[in-house]
Design an enzyme around this catalytic site. Structure first.
Site, PDB file in Angstrom:
ATOM      1  N   SER A 102       0.663  -1.275  -0.068  1.00 28.94           N
ATOM      2  CA  SER A 102       0.084   0.051  -0.084  1.00 28.94           C
ATOM      3  C   SER A 102       0.994   1.486   0.035  1.00 28.94           C
ATOM      4  CB  SER A 102      -0.932  -0.015   1.040  1.00 28.94           C
ATOM      5  OG  SER A 102      -0.092   0.365   2.398  1.00 28.94           O
TER       6      SER A 102
ATOM      7  N   LYS B 137       0.719   4.713   6.791  1.00 31.73           N
ATOM      8  CA  LYS B 137       0.221   5.701   5.845  1.00 31.73           C
ATOM      9  C   LYS B 137       0.773   6.931   5.856  1.00 31.73           C
ATOM     10  CE  LYS B 137      -2.878   2.173   5.040  1.00 31.73           C
ATOM     11  NZ  LYS B 137      -2.532   1.353   3.767  1.00 31.73           N
TER      12      LYS B 137
END
Length: 203
Positions: free
Chosen positions: A51, A106
């Protein structure tokens, strides 16, 4: 003569006990120091998914600075000594809001009070186009190409993975509470077979 041998044997036994005690004390101090560093200063994590590609690859082992945002009390995640808040662009490790047993990583996109709008994968923050220099879009389709406008709540962050078409992030499950932030990713200390990434500073 027997008395002297007995005294010598006793002395040797006491010295062995003393040496053993020193080793045990040194080991205990080392364990406590390691636990302290892990709890308050730095912690190691392994990247399990793609990701955050190409910034972080599957199999990258990273060190996370837990001190940079403040010192937190273990187990309750309550900040005891604040340092600074996360900045836009920081790559953070945090407790996944929907399952507190998991850690996610993230990039911070939206800060508290920011108004965010996403149109055709282009992000605007407070009415201005965000340059978004680290994002990668590989698919023309995909979900959540258009979102907002919405305002990031106080004490919360809006985060996204750099590999935007393959990242399960704030577009799907919402905001990250500030108290759930564990630290800022700072360096890749091990990666295989990508050995050239050893020592790479994370940006």
């Amino acid at each position: 003569m027997a008395r002297a041998k007995e005294i010598k044997k006793k002395g040797n036994t006491e010295r062995k006990k003393s040496i053993l005690r020193e080793y045990l004390e040194a080991a205990a101090i080392a364990v406590l120091l390691a636990l302290f560093i892990r709890a308050f200063v730095v912690q190691a994590f392994k990247i399990p998914s793609g990701s955050m590609e190409p910034t972080l690859l599957i199999g990258d082992h990273i060190l996370v600075n837990k001190f940079i945002y403040g010192i937190k009390a273990p187990f309750i995640n309550k900040t005891m000594i604040p340092m600074r808040d996360p900045k836009r662009g920081d790559i953070i490790v945090f407790i996944y809001p929907l399952d507190r047993k998991k850690d996610f990583i993230k990039r911070v996109i939206g800060l508290p009070g920011d108004e965010i709008r996403i149109v055709n994968n282009r992000i605007s923050i407070n009415g201005k186009r965000y340059s978004d220099p680290y994002s990668i879009y590989r698919d023309n389709g995909g979900e959540n190409k258009n979102l907002g406008p919405f305002v990031v709540p106080e004490e919360s962050l809006f985060v996204m993975g750099d590999n935007r078409d393959h990242s399960y992030d704030s577009r799907y499950w919402g905001f990250v509470p500030m108290e759930s932030v564990k630290g800022k990713a700072m360096i890749i200390y091990w990666s295989w077979p990508h050995w050239k990434r050893f020592g790479h500073i994370i940006r």
